[in-house]
Design an enzyme around this catalytic site. Sequence first.
Site, PDB file in Angstrom:
ATOM      1  N   ASP A  97      -0.582 -10.446   9.597  1.00 16.26           N
ATOM      2  CA  ASP A  97      -0.987  -9.331   8.736  1.00 16.26           C
ATOM      3  C   ASP A  97      -0.019  -8.170   8.911  1.00 16.26           C
ATOM      4  OD1 ASP A  97      -2.568  -7.030   7.744  1.00 16.26           O
ATOM      5  OD2 ASP A  97      -4.172  -8.519   7.649  1.00 16.26           O
ATOM      6  N   TYR A 113       7.579  -4.105 -12.024  1.00 15.97           N
ATOM      7  CA  TYR A 113       7.334  -5.293 -12.837  1.00 15.97           C
ATOM      8  C   TYR A 113       6.485  -4.927 -14.038  1.00 15.97           C
ATOM      9  CZ  TYR A 113       7.771  -7.490  -8.142  1.00 15.97           C
ATOM     10  OH  TYR A 113       8.148  -7.865  -6.879  1.00 15.97           O
ATOM     11  N   LYS A 160       0.758   1.877  -5.462  1.00 17.41           N
ATOM     12  CA  LYS A 160       2.150   1.591  -5.864  1.00 17.41           C
ATOM     13  C   LYS A 160       2.947   2.898  -5.975  1.00 17.41           C
ATOM     14  CE  LYS A 160       1.730  -2.733  -6.014  1.00 17.41           C
ATOM     15  NZ  LYS A 160       2.347  -3.488  -4.926  1.00 17.41           N
ATOM     16  N   ARG A 174       1.823  -5.758 -24.547  1.00 17.75           N
ATOM     17  CA  ARG A 174       2.423  -5.712 -23.212  1.00 17.75           C
ATOM     18  C   ARG A 174       3.742  -6.483 -23.212  1.00 17.75           C
ATOM     19  NH1 ARG A 174      -1.211  -2.850 -23.233  1.00 17.75           N
ATOM     20  NH2 ARG A 174      -2.928  -2.559 -21.764  1.00 17.75           N
ATOM     21  N   TYR A 226      -5.478   0.991  -7.001  1.00 18.11           N
ATOM     22  CA  TYR A 226      -4.371   0.025  -6.885  1.00 18.11           C
ATOM     23  C   TYR A 226      -3.070   0.671  -7.386  1.00 18.11           C
ATOM     24  CZ  TYR A 226      -1.106  -3.512  -8.492  1.00 18.11           C
ATOM     25  OH  TYR A 226       0.050  -4.210  -8.740  1.00 18.11           O
ATOM     26  N   ASN A 260      -0.994 -13.200   5.311  1.00 14.77           N
ATOM     27  CA  ASN A 260      -2.274 -13.408   6.013  1.00 14.77           C
ATOM     28  C   ASN A 260      -3.205 -14.339   5.222  1.00 14.77           C
ATOM     29  OD1 ASN A 260      -3.228 -11.846   3.932  1.00 14.77           O
ATOM     30  ND2 ASN A 260      -4.084 -10.225   5.210  1.00 14.77           N
ATOM     31  N   SER A 282       5.216  -1.502  -9.932  1.00 18.49           N
ATOM     32  CA  SER A 282       4.572  -1.945 -11.171  1.00 18.49           C
ATOM     33  C   SER A 282       4.774  -0.917 -12.264  1.00 18.49           C
ATOM     34  CB  SER A 282       3.076  -2.107 -10.889  1.00 18.49           C
ATOM     35  OG  SER A 282       2.353  -2.243 -12.084  1.00 18.49           O
TER      36      SER A 282
HETATM   37  P1  NAD Z   1      -0.694 -12.305  -4.827  1.00 16.94           P
HETATM   38  O1  NAD Z   1      -2.035 -11.809  -4.455  1.00 16.94           O
HETATM   39  O2  NAD Z   1      -0.585 -13.682  -5.386  1.00 16.94           O
HETATM   40  O3  NAD Z   1       0.306 -12.175  -3.589  1.00 16.94           O
HETATM   41  C1  NAD Z   1       0.169 -11.184  -2.603  1.00 16.94           C
HETATM   42  C2  NAD Z   1       0.209 -11.881  -1.253  1.00 16.94           C
HETATM   43  O4  NAD Z   1       0.083 -10.907  -0.220  1.00 16.94           O
HETATM   44  C3  NAD Z   1      -0.951 -12.879  -1.063  1.00 16.94           C
HETATM   45  O5  NAD Z   1      -0.428 -14.133  -0.677  1.00 16.94           O
HETATM   46  C4  NAD Z   1      -1.808 -12.258   0.039  1.00 16.94           C
HETATM   47  O6  NAD Z   1      -2.428 -13.241   0.859  1.00 16.94           O
HETATM   48  C5  NAD Z   1      -0.778 -11.422   0.796  1.00 16.94           C
HETATM   49  N1  NAD Z   1      -1.321 -10.266   1.511  1.00 16.94           N
HETATM   50  C6  NAD Z   1      -2.165  -9.307   1.040  1.00 16.94           C
HETATM   51  N2  NAD Z   1      -2.421  -8.405   2.009  1.00 16.94           N
HETATM   52  C7  NAD Z   1      -1.712  -8.782   3.104  1.00 16.94           C
HETATM   53  C8  NAD Z   1      -1.582  -8.255   4.418  1.00 16.94           C
HETATM   54  N3  NAD Z   1      -2.248  -7.158   4.792  1.00 16.94           N
HETATM   55  N4  NAD Z   1      -0.757  -8.886   5.288  1.00 16.94           N
HETATM   56  C9  NAD Z   1      -0.100 -10.007   4.916  1.00 16.94           C
HETATM   57  N5  NAD Z   1      -0.205 -10.578   3.707  1.00 16.94           N
HETATM   58  C10 NAD Z   1      -1.005  -9.955   2.805  1.00 16.94           C
HETATM   59  O7  NAD Z   1      -0.062 -11.242  -5.857  1.00 16.94           O
HETATM   60  P2  NAD Z   1       1.249 -11.344  -6.743  1.00 16.94           P
HETATM   61  O8  NAD Z   1       0.822 -11.368  -8.169  1.00 16.94           O
HETATM   62  O9  NAD Z   1       2.165 -12.375  -6.230  1.00 16.94           O
HETATM   63  O10 NAD Z   1       1.856  -9.900  -6.479  1.00 16.94           O
HETATM   64  C11 NAD Z   1       2.820  -9.669  -5.478  1.00 16.94           C
HETATM   65  C12 NAD Z   1       3.121  -8.176  -5.401  1.00 16.94           C
HETATM   66  O11 NAD Z   1       3.563  -7.722  -6.690  1.00 16.94           O
HETATM   67  C13 NAD Z   1       1.898  -7.336  -5.061  1.00 16.94           C
HETATM   68  O12 NAD Z   1       2.303  -6.266  -4.248  1.00 16.94           O
HETATM   69  C14 NAD Z   1       1.437  -6.836  -6.409  1.00 16.94           C
HETATM   70  O13 NAD Z   1       0.723  -5.639  -6.309  1.00 16.94           O
HETATM   71  C15 NAD Z   1       2.764  -6.638  -7.125  1.00 16.94           C
HETATM   72  N6  NAD Z   1       2.639  -6.675  -8.580  1.00 16.94           N
HETATM   73  C16 NAD Z   1       2.021  -7.744  -9.182  1.00 16.94           C
HETATM   74  C17 NAD Z   1       1.868  -7.762 -10.565  1.00 16.94           C
HETATM   75  C18 NAD Z   1       1.185  -8.929 -11.248  1.00 16.94           C
HETATM   76  O14 NAD Z   1       0.857  -8.800 -12.428  1.00 16.94           O
HETATM   77  N7  NAD Z   1       0.961 -10.066 -10.595  1.00 16.94           N
HETATM   78  C19 NAD Z   1       2.369  -6.699 -11.333  1.00 16.94           C
HETATM   79  C20 NAD Z   1       3.001  -5.645 -10.690  1.00 16.94           C
HETATM   80  C21 NAD Z   1       3.133  -5.641  -9.307  1.00 16.94           C
HETATM   81  C1  UD1 Z   2      -3.245  -4.952 -15.432  1.00 21.99           C
HETATM   82  C2  UD1 Z   2      -3.406  -3.688 -14.633  1.00 21.99           C
HETATM   83  C3  UD1 Z   2      -2.099  -3.352 -13.946  1.00 21.99           C
HETATM   84  C4  UD1 Z   2      -1.604  -4.520 -13.098  1.00 21.99           C
HETATM   85  C5  UD1 Z   2      -1.517  -5.754 -14.001  1.00 21.99           C
HETATM   86  C6  UD1 Z   2      -1.157  -6.972 -13.208  1.00 21.99           C
HETATM   87  C7  UD1 Z   2      -5.137  -2.328 -15.718  1.00 21.99           C
HETATM   88  C8  UD1 Z   2      -5.404  -1.083 -16.509  1.00 21.99           C
HETATM   89  N1  UD1 Z   2      -3.824  -2.595 -15.476  1.00 21.99           N
HETATM   90  O1  UD1 Z   2      -2.282  -4.720 -16.452  1.00 21.99           O
HETATM   91  O2  UD1 Z   2      -2.271  -2.232 -13.103  1.00 21.99           O
HETATM   92  O3  UD1 Z   2      -0.321  -4.241 -12.547  1.00 21.99           O
HETATM   93  O4  UD1 Z   2      -2.786  -5.992 -14.613  1.00 21.99           O
HETATM   94  O5  UD1 Z   2      -2.132  -7.301 -12.264  1.00 21.99           O
HETATM   95  O6  UD1 Z   2      -6.034  -3.029 -15.338  1.00 21.99           O
HETATM   96  N2  UD1 Z   2      -6.958  -8.619 -22.131  1.00 21.99           N
HETATM   97  C9  UD1 Z   2      -7.926  -9.141 -22.969  1.00 21.99           C
HETATM   98  N3  UD1 Z   2      -8.839 -10.000 -22.441  1.00 21.99           N
HETATM   99  C10 UD1 Z   2      -8.829 -10.387 -21.124  1.00 21.99           C
HETATM  100  C11 UD1 Z   2      -7.822  -9.850 -20.275  1.00 21.99           C
HETATM  101  C12 UD1 Z   2      -6.911  -8.959 -20.807  1.00 21.99           C
HETATM  102  O7  UD1 Z   2      -7.970  -8.824 -24.156  1.00 21.99           O
HETATM  103  O8  UD1 Z   2      -9.709 -11.169 -20.715  1.00 21.99           O
HETATM  104  C13 UD1 Z   2      -5.934  -7.705 -22.701  1.00 21.99           C
HETATM  105  C14 UD1 Z   2      -5.902  -6.310 -22.078  1.00 21.99           C
HETATM  106  O9  UD1 Z   2      -6.776  -5.444 -22.742  1.00 21.99           O
HETATM  107  C15 UD1 Z   2      -4.413  -5.946 -22.270  1.00 21.99           C
HETATM  108  C16 UD1 Z   2      -3.679  -7.295 -22.173  1.00 21.99           C
HETATM  109  O10 UD1 Z   2      -4.677  -8.299 -22.440  1.00 21.99           O
HETATM  110  O11 UD1 Z   2      -4.205  -5.424 -23.559  1.00 21.99           O
HETATM  111  C17 UD1 Z   2      -3.071  -7.563 -20.802  1.00 21.99           C
HETATM  112  O12 UD1 Z   2      -4.089  -7.362 -19.799  1.00 21.99           O
HETATM  113  P1  UD1 Z   2      -3.821  -7.736 -18.268  1.00 21.99           P
HETATM  114  O13 UD1 Z   2      -3.257  -9.112 -18.161  1.00 21.99           O
HETATM  115  O14 UD1 Z   2      -5.072  -7.448 -17.509  1.00 21.99           O
HETATM  116  O15 UD1 Z   2      -2.658  -6.754 -17.824  1.00 21.99           O
HETATM  117  P2  UD1 Z   2      -2.557  -5.145 -17.920  1.00 21.99           P
HETATM  118  O16 UD1 Z   2      -3.822  -4.543 -18.360  1.00 21.99           O
HETATM  119  O17 UD1 Z   2      -1.326  -4.827 -18.691  1.00 21.99           O
END
Ligand code: NAD
Ligand code: UD1
Length: 338
Positions: free
Chosen positions: A58, A177, A153, A231, A149, A32, A124
């Site tokens: 969506d 992930y 998950k 991490r 959030y 979306n 996640s």
């Molecule tokens: P992202 O926001 O870049 O991608 C998510 C996509 O979903 C976006 O393009 C958004 O427009 C779309 N979207 C959201 N709600 C929607 C809906 N209702 N209908 C249709 N499309 C919708 O995020 P990402 O980093 O690519 O993450 C992808 C997935 O992996 C997510 O579910 C996220 O929670 C999960 N995840 C991400 C991380 C991370 O660190 N990036 C870590 C663990 C899990």
């Molecule tokens: C966070 C989320 C997690 C999510 C992931 C990816 C929390 C508690 N966890 O993970 O649920 O799946 O993002 O979206 O929010 N840091 C700094 N300065 C910054 C940013 C981060 O020092 O400006 C540090 C954090 O304290 C951490 C590390 O960098 O130690 C990684 O942080 P981040 O990238 O936000 O990931 P997570 O906290 O592991």
Amino acid sequence: MKILVTGGTGYIGSHTVVELLTEGHEVTILDNLSNSDERVVDRIEAITKVRPGFVNGDIRDKETLDRIFTDTAYDAVIHFAGLKAVGESVQKPLMYYENNIAGTLNLLKSMGENGCKNIIFSSSATVYGTPAFVPITEECPKGTCTNPYGWTKSMIEQIMTDLYISDNEWNVVLLRYFNPIGAHESGTIGENPNGIPNNLMPYVTQVAVGRLKELGVFGNDYNTHDGTGVRDYIHVVDLAIGHVKALSKLQAGSGLSIYNLGTGQGYSVLDIVKNFEEATGVKIPYVIKPRRPGDIDECYADPSKAEKELGWKAERGIREMCADSWRWQKNNPNGYDD
Ligand code: NAD
Ligand code: UD1
């Protein structure tokens, strides 16, 4: 295989679509565009020379889903669509439960009704809460999440598990992930957060490109080798390839399975700063700030189950992750806006 990729224009989705097309799969994206840009489809085509299908829709809209599944007999769905900003989820919990949970329920209902019962879900490491032990295996008990959030998950994992128990025709792969960073080596697709980034690597690259003044390091009194949080950072292309491998597992009729997708190697915030500087030659000024609420000392995977059962292992090291994140940011200082 014919694959529907929800959230396929997003960060991880777009990289996964590239790998799927490269392997010869037929892909349709459903997104979306709430957190992504349609121009991503052009960039995917430029990389792979194949244009994926794209539906601007969506997952909360059941009619759209039913139309998609009646028009085409998909072999599997890779389900990335969801909202993912931790802080926002604390402010707007109902929006997160509605989008992520209600959207997923719709998707599962439509899939079941139309005979498509193969799904890979983006979970996640956040489901482990404060992990009972590191490195984290899939047997590590799920924990208490610190934000809505994370709960979405954890709950979606439970919903998919219950669905499988009720009907063994389903094949479900839950991928947990760790911390995806990096970008495609072409530097044409990458992570494009709205506003000031919450996550470490996009913050670092925006400091490097001059959009932000300095990095705030959240706490230097954790129980880690240098006091800053540790991490398991994983290159987004390795993560994407993990999905392609998981598809073969689905195809073989695997039932319900869970895999950690990480490298097994932990890096601290200061390790990331140092590696980024060495990989790119760009200095990252930083200041030590208080701990961020909800953060844990360390979190890294034992990824051996995925290696054993999927034949998947992360190949790209931390320098490559930093260099690729930087190439994307440098070439696209304003993301997909020219
Ligand atoms: P992202 O926001 O870049 O991608 C998510 C996509 O979903 C976006 O393009 C958004 O427009 C779309 N979207 C959201 N709600 C929607 C809906 N209702 N209908 C249709 N499309 C919708 O995020 P990402 O980093 O690519 O993450 C992808 C997935 O992996 C997510 O579910 C996220 O929670 C999960 N995840 C991400 C991380 C991370 O660190 N990036 C870590 C663990 C899990
Ligand atoms: C966070 C989320 C997690 C999510 C992931 C990816 C929390 C508690 N966890 O993970 O649920 O799946 O993002 O979206 O929010 N840091 C700094 N300065 C910054 C940013 C981060 O020092 O400006 C540090 C954090 O304290 C951490 C590390 O960098 O130690 C990684 O942080 P981040 O990238 O936000 O990931 P997570 O906290 O592991």
